[in-house]
Design a protein around this motif. Structure first.
Motif, PDB file in Angstrom:
ATOM      1  N   ARG A  38     135.788 180.713  86.576  1.00 54.47           N
ATOM      2  CA  ARG A  38     137.264 179.900  87.325  1.00 54.47           C
ATOM      3  C   ARG A  38     136.383 179.785  88.629  1.00 54.47           C
ATOM      4  NH1 ARG A  38     141.556 178.487  86.741  1.00 54.47           N
ATOM      5  NH2 ARG A  38     142.419 179.433  89.101  1.00 54.47           N
ATOM      6  N   LEU A  39     135.185 180.391  89.137  1.00 58.81           N
ATOM      7  CA  LEU A  39     134.177 179.850  89.959  1.00 58.81           C
ATOM      8  C   LEU A  39     133.612 178.573  89.845  1.00 58.81           C
ATOM      9  CD1 LEU A  39     132.261 182.994  91.406  1.00 58.81           C
ATOM     10  CD2 LEU A  39     134.173 182.424  92.050  1.00 58.81           C
ATOM     11  N   ARG A  40     134.051 177.886  89.082  1.00 55.52           N
ATOM     12  CA  ARG A  40     132.517 177.124  88.435  1.00 55.52           C
ATOM     13  C   ARG A  40     133.641 176.166  88.275  1.00 55.52           C
ATOM     14  NH1 ARG A  40     129.175 179.065  84.394  1.00 55.52           N
ATOM     15  NH2 ARG A  40     131.335 178.681  83.375  1.00 55.52           N
ATOM     16  N   ILE A  41     135.416 176.507  88.234  1.00 56.32           N
ATOM     17  CA  ILE A  41     136.610 175.528  87.812  1.00 56.32           C
ATOM     18  C   ILE A  41     136.710 175.458  89.483  1.00 56.32           C
ATOM     19  CG2 ILE A  41     139.073 175.315  87.387  1.00 56.32           C
ATOM     20  CD1 ILE A  41     137.922 176.672  85.052  1.00 56.32           C
ATOM     21  N   ARG A  42     136.738 176.580  90.558  1.00 59.69           N
ATOM     22  CA  ARG A  42     137.838 175.830  91.931  1.00 59.69           C
ATOM     23  C   ARG A  42     136.419 175.765  92.527  1.00 59.69           C
ATOM     24  NH1 ARG A  42     139.118 181.920  93.429  1.00 59.69           N
ATOM     25  NH2 ARG A  42     141.090 181.931  92.276  1.00 59.69           N
ATOM     26  N   SER A  43     134.672 174.993  92.316  1.00 59.57           N
ATOM     27  CA  SER A  43     133.723 174.695  92.951  1.00 59.57           C
ATOM     28  C   SER A  43     133.976 172.670  92.656  1.00 59.57           C
ATOM     29  CB  SER A  43     132.203 175.000  92.800  1.00 59.57           C
ATOM     30  OG  SER A  43     132.378 174.805  90.908  1.00 59.57           O
ATOM     31  N   ALA A  44     134.247 173.143  91.173  1.00 63.96           N
ATOM     32  CA  ALA A  44     134.869 171.163  90.921  1.00 63.96           C
ATOM     33  C   ALA A  44     135.905 171.342  91.100  1.00 63.96           C
ATOM     34  CB  ALA A  44     134.230 171.281  89.134  1.00 63.96           C
ATOM     35  N   GLN A  45     136.737 172.087  90.964  1.00 60.14           N
ATOM     36  CA  GLN A  45     137.830 170.955  92.454  1.00 60.14           C
ATOM     37  C   GLN A  45     138.530 170.699  93.359  1.00 60.14           C
ATOM     38  OE1 GLN A  45     140.652 171.109  89.655  1.00 60.14           O
ATOM     39  NE2 GLN A  45     141.734 170.317  92.260  1.00 60.14           N
ATOM     40  N   ASP A  46     137.135 171.397  94.508  1.00 59.22           N
ATOM     41  CA  ASP A  46     136.425 171.594  95.873  1.00 59.22           C
ATOM     42  C   ASP A  46     135.862 170.011  95.573  1.00 59.22           C
ATOM     43  OD1 ASP A  46     138.430 173.341  96.225  1.00 59.22           O
ATOM     44  OD2 ASP A  46     136.411 174.923  96.890  1.00 59.22           O
ATOM     45  N   GLU A  47     135.430 169.863  95.121  1.00 54.98           N
ATOM     46  CA  GLU A  47     134.050 168.725  95.272  1.00 54.98           C
ATOM     47  C   GLU A  47     134.602 167.201  95.097  1.00 54.98           C
ATOM     48  OE1 GLU A  47     130.041 166.900  93.060  1.00 54.98           O
ATOM     49  OE2 GLU A  47     130.627 168.448  93.081  1.00 54.98           O
ATOM     50  N   TYR A  48     136.246 167.385  93.573  1.00 53.15           N
ATOM     51  CA  TYR A  48     136.407 166.507  93.329  1.00 53.15           C
ATOM     52  C   TYR A  48     137.267 166.418  94.435  1.00 53.15           C
ATOM     53  CZ  TYR A  48     140.631 164.135  91.281  1.00 53.15           C
ATOM     54  OH  TYR A  48     142.288 163.805  90.695  1.00 53.15           O
ATOM     55  N   ASN A  49     138.224 167.166  95.394  1.00 52.25           N
ATOM     56  CA  ASN A  49     139.195 166.994  96.660  1.00 52.25           C
ATOM     57  C   ASN A  49     138.414 166.678  97.830  1.00 52.25           C
ATOM     58  OD1 ASN A  49     141.327 167.748  95.646  1.00 52.25           O
ATOM     59  ND2 ASN A  49     141.027 170.125  95.916  1.00 52.25           N
ATOM     60  N   ALA A  50     137.215 166.385  97.793  1.00 54.44           N
ATOM     61  CA  ALA A  50     136.368 166.181  99.196  1.00 54.44           C
ATOM     62  C   ALA A  50     136.588 164.296  98.183  1.00 54.44           C
ATOM     63  CB  ALA A  50     135.423 167.155  98.902  1.00 54.44           C
ATOM     64  N   ARG A  51     136.021 164.367  96.982  1.00 54.69           N
ATOM     65  CA  ARG A  51     135.747 162.779  96.560  1.00 54.69           C
ATOM     66  C   ARG A  51     137.250 162.178  97.205  1.00 54.69           C
ATOM     67  NH1 ARG A  51     131.056 162.602  91.690  1.00 54.69           N
ATOM     68  NH2 ARG A  51     129.454 163.953  92.905  1.00 54.69           N
ATOM     69  N   VAL A  52     138.024 163.016  96.917  1.00 55.46           N
ATOM     70  CA  VAL A  52     139.199 162.331  96.971  1.00 55.46           C
ATOM     71  C   VAL A  52     139.304 161.967  98.599  1.00 55.46           C
ATOM     72  CG1 VAL A  52     142.170 161.853  96.890  1.00 55.46           C
ATOM     73  CG2 VAL A  52     140.073 162.779  94.282  1.00 55.46           C
ATOM     74  N   ASP A  53     138.981 162.420  99.766  1.00 58.92           N
ATOM     75  CA  ASP A  53     139.728 162.423 100.885  1.00 58.92           C
ATOM     76  C   ASP A  53     138.218 161.592 101.145  1.00 58.92           C
ATOM     77  OD1 ASP A  53     141.056 164.210 101.072  1.00 58.92           O
ATOM     78  OD2 ASP A  53     139.940 166.147 100.697  1.00 58.92           O
ATOM     79  N   VAL A  54     137.596 161.179 100.681  1.00 54.12           N
ATOM     80  CA  VAL A  54     136.552 160.207 100.673  1.00 54.12           C
ATOM     81  C   VAL A  54     137.005 158.754 100.198  1.00 54.12           C
ATOM     82  CG1 VAL A  54     134.018 158.848 100.290  1.00 54.12           C
ATOM     83  CG2 VAL A  54     133.919 161.428 101.021  1.00 54.12           C
ATOM     84  N   LEU A  55     137.140 158.744  99.185  1.00 56.88           N
ATOM     85  CA  LEU A  55     137.826 157.562  98.760  1.00 56.88           C
ATOM     86  C   LEU A  55     139.188 156.644 100.245  1.00 56.88           C
ATOM     87  CD1 LEU A  55     137.840 155.358  96.374  1.00 56.88           C
ATOM     88  CD2 LEU A  55     139.361 157.054  95.574  1.00 56.88           C
ATOM     89  N   ASN A  56     140.114 157.998  99.463  1.00 57.58           N
ATOM     90  CA  ASN A  56     141.374 157.643 100.474  1.00 57.58           C
ATOM     91  C   ASN A  56     140.263 157.205 101.855  1.00 57.58           C
ATOM     92  OD1 ASN A  56     142.704 158.063  98.752  1.00 57.58           O
ATOM     93  ND2 ASN A  56     143.412 160.518  99.774  1.00 57.58           N
ATOM     94  N   GLN A  57     139.681 157.704 102.812  1.00 57.07           N
ATOM     95  CA  GLN A  57     139.322 157.450 103.936  1.00 57.07           C
ATOM     96  C   GLN A  57     138.201 155.782 103.641  1.00 57.07           C
ATOM     97  OE1 GLN A  57     136.296 159.479 105.408  1.00 57.07           O
ATOM     98  NE2 GLN A  57     136.578 159.041 107.738  1.00 57.07           N
ATOM     99  N   THR A  58     137.697 155.939 102.801  1.00 54.68           N
ATOM    100  CA  THR A  58     137.046 154.744 102.366  1.00 54.68           C
ATOM    101  C   THR A  58     138.451 153.317 102.491  1.00 54.68           C
ATOM    102  OG1 THR A  58     135.642 155.265 101.553  1.00 54.68           O
ATOM    103  CG2 THR A  58     135.820 153.247 101.383  1.00 54.68           C
ATOM    104  N   LYS A  59     139.343 153.689 101.894  1.00 52.54           N
ATOM    105  CA  LYS A  59     140.117 152.899 101.660  1.00 52.54           C
ATOM    106  C   LYS A  59     141.506 152.422 102.986  1.00 52.54           C
ATOM    107  CE  LYS A  59     141.828 153.983  96.867  1.00 52.54           C
ATOM    108  NZ  LYS A  59     142.767 154.468  95.985  1.00 52.54           N
ATOM    109  N   ARG A  60     141.335 153.428 103.901  1.00 58.56           N
ATOM    110  CA  ARG A  60     141.746 153.305 105.173  1.00 58.56           C
ATOM    111  C   ARG A  60     140.764 152.453 105.866  1.00 58.56           C
ATOM    112  NH1 ARG A  60     143.985 158.550 105.100  1.00 58.56           N
ATOM    113  NH2 ARG A  60     141.866 159.383 105.787  1.00 58.56           N
ATOM    114  N   THR A  61     139.723 152.867 105.733  1.00 62.04           N
ATOM    115  CA  THR A  61     138.991 151.500 106.693  1.00 62.04           C
ATOM    116  C   THR A  61     139.172 150.100 105.911  1.00 62.04           C
ATOM    117  OG1 THR A  61     137.967 153.245 106.677  1.00 62.04           O
ATOM    118  CG2 THR A  61     136.595 151.844 107.204  1.00 62.04           C
ATOM    119  N   TYR A  62     138.901 149.877 104.432  1.00 63.65           N
ATOM    120  CA  TYR A  62     138.692 149.325 104.102  1.00 63.65           C
ATOM    121  C   TYR A  62     140.331 148.064 104.214  1.00 63.65           C
ATOM    122  CZ  TYR A  62     138.956 145.613 100.593  1.00 63.65           C
ATOM    123  OH  TYR A  62     138.519 144.085  99.693  1.00 63.65           O
ATOM    124  N   ALA A  63     141.439 148.564 104.580  1.00 68.84           N
ATOM    125  CA  ALA A  63     142.400 148.420 104.358  1.00 68.84           C
ATOM    126  C   ALA A  63     142.582 147.518 105.823  1.00 68.84           C
ATOM    127  CB  ALA A  63     143.756 149.019 104.152  1.00 68.84           C
TER     128      ALA A  63
END
Length: 106
Positions: A38-63
């Motif tokens: 469960r700890l590995r799943i939570r850390s992977a989920q947190d990393e995924y959310n961080a990457r999604v946030d970076v991607l969304n920020q990159t999309k906004r910057t690109y737009a």
């Protein structure tokens, strides 16, 4: 007449010791397998959310950069930059000096 052999019937008695051993085994499985998983799943989920946030920020910057680029291609932007840099602008295909820019004379 022969007597048939008697079947031996054994009853399984669930003792308190067996219950405690099964309970301890379940706790060990929980501690050793499930909690780290469960700890590995939570850390992977947190990393995924961080990457999604970076991607969304990159999309906004690109737009935003794309909108800026589209504006830079307009005549309004070119005239504006010409006025800022040189104090000149085009009006009806003629280059005229802007009156708002003061000329320095020595």
């Amino acid at each position: 007449m022969e007597e048939s052999p008697k079947k031996i019937v054994r009853t399984i008695r669930f003792k308190l010791v067996h219950f405690v051993l099964v309970l301890i085994a379940c706790v060990i499985v929980l501690l050793v397998v499930l909690i780290p998983q469960r700890l590995r799943i939570r850390s992977a989920q947190d990393e995924y959310n961080a990457r999604v946030d970076v991607l969304n920020q990159t999309k906004r910057t690109y737009a935003q950069e794309r909108e800026n680029l589209q504006f830079m291609r307009t005549d309004t932007y070119k005239i504006q930059q010409g006025m800022i840099k040189y104090g000149w602008h085009y009006q009806e295909d003629k280059l005229i000096q802007d009156d708002s820019v003061a000329t320095i004379t020595e």
